[in-house]
Design an enzyme around this catalytic site. Structure first.
Site, PDB file in Angstrom:
ATOM      1  CG  HIS A   1      -1.796   0.955   1.288  1.00  0.00           C
ATOM      2  ND1 HIS A   1      -1.714   2.369   1.427  1.00  0.00           N
ATOM      3  CD2 HIS A   1      -3.395   0.960   0.797  1.00  0.00           C
ATOM      4  CE1 HIS A   1      -2.733   3.014   1.410  1.00  0.00           C
ATOM      5  NE2 HIS A   1      -3.651   2.203   1.000  1.00  0.00           N
TER       6      HIS A   1
ATOM      7  CD  GLU B   1      -5.303   1.712  -3.260  1.00  0.00           C
ATOM      8  OE1 GLU B   1      -6.622   1.646  -2.956  1.00  0.00           O
ATOM      9  OE2 GLU B   1      -4.347   1.863  -2.322  1.00  0.00           O
TER      10      GLU B   1
HETATM   11  C1  PEP Z   1      -7.096   3.007   0.297  1.00  0.00           C
HETATM   12  O1  PEP Z   1      -6.848   3.052   1.726  1.00  0.00           O
HETATM   13  O2  PEP Z   1      -6.083   2.188  -0.254  1.00  0.00           O
HETATM   14  C2  PEP Z   1      -7.878   4.010  -0.148  1.00  0.00           C
HETATM   15  C3  PEP Z   1      -8.246   4.204  -1.489  1.00  0.00           C
HETATM   16  O3  PEP Z   1      -8.521   5.177   0.548  1.00  0.00           O
HETATM   17  P1  PEP Z   1      -9.426   6.109   0.468  1.00  0.00           P
HETATM   18  O4  PEP Z   1     -10.577   5.263  -0.315  1.00  0.00           O
HETATM   19  O5  PEP Z   1      -9.746   6.518   1.601  1.00  0.00           O
HETATM   20  O6  PEP Z   1      -9.137   7.040  -0.778  1.00  0.00           O
END
Ligand code: PEP
Length: 239
Positions: free
Chosen positions: A93, A161
């Site tokens: 992450h 992400e």
């Molecule tokens: C995450 O923790 O991977 C994330 C996408 O957080 P958020 O949904 O708060 O943007």
């Protein structure tokens, strides 16, 4: 594959009671939703107290160490997680890359450890160069992993992400996310599921599945609000 929704609770909530309450509310709320798989990834120390008796709610963790046991102070291994009933583990992450200085080489060893124990690793990336070489198509840009796992890599799940969208309330546009999904798939040596994560809420969730064709979502902030999260799962289940 059913849409997969991963709830990343991060370093929340601060008590065991709150964790149980949130988990039980979600469990009750999604009980009748059969065509979507939900995975809750709480902080490590709450995992053993959260029990799911329903098949569409699974447990996962937010990280794992690459060794199974031994003199590694503070670490939690994939074997421990498996023994606690976890089926998934988030690896790499961006917050761990940032605050724990996790490097790709460490992340790839964690993926291998998770696979060895039968956990499904969810590899978070925000750029193509973070795809390990063992998952890359020949001739594509080379990853930096020295590993050549013998295990079948079918269990790996990729989560796209984008950094600008995580925890900011500024989600990636559907068009850009869709392009990135296709680019990721073009660089992979097999057809792995790709999830989207970054400011997903109950309103925009469905579009990432329906329009951008992601196989699921990684949800941070919204997963801490039971009502909003249940609404999000319901909306996705209608795709
Ligand atoms: C995450 O923790 O991977 C994330 C996408 O957080 P958020 O949904 O708060 O943007």
């Amino acid at each position: 594959m059913k849409p997969l929704i991963i709830a990343n609770w991060k370093c929340n909530p601060t008590t065991q009671q709150e964790a149980k309450r949130l988990f039980n509310l979600v469990k009750r709320g999604i009980k009748s939703i059969k065509n979507t798989e939900v995975v809750i990834c709480p902080p490590f120390l709450y995992i053993s107290n959260l029990k799911s008796q329903i098949s569409n709610l699974k447990l996962g963790a937010q990280d794992c160490f690459w060794e199974e046991k031994g003199a590694f102070t503070g670490e939690i291994s994939s074997l421990m997680l498996k023994n606690l009933g976890c089926q998934y583990v988030i690896i790499g992450h961006s917050e761990r890359r940032k605050y724990q200085q996790e490097k790709d080489s460490m992340i790839y060893k964690k993926i291998e450890a998770a696979l060895k124990r039968g956990l499904k690793p969810i590899l978070c990336i925000d750029k193509i160069s973070q795809i390990p070489s063992f998952l890359r198509k020949r001739g594509g840009r080379r990853g930096r992993s020295p590993l050549r796992p013998k295990k079948d890599l079918g269990g790996v799940i990729i989560a796209y992400e984008p950094l600008f969208a995580i925890g900011t309330g500024k989600p990636c546009s559907i068009e850009k996310a869709k392009k990135m999904r296709l680019l990721i798939l073009r660089n992979l040596n097999k057809n792995l599921p790709v999830l989207y994560g970054g400011s997903v809420n109950s309103q925009n969730a469905r579009d990432y599945i329906e329009k951008a064709k992601f196989q699921g979502l990684l949800v941070g902030g919204t997963s801490l609000n039971a009502q909003e999260f249940i609404k999000l799962v319901k909306n996705v289940s209608q795709t």
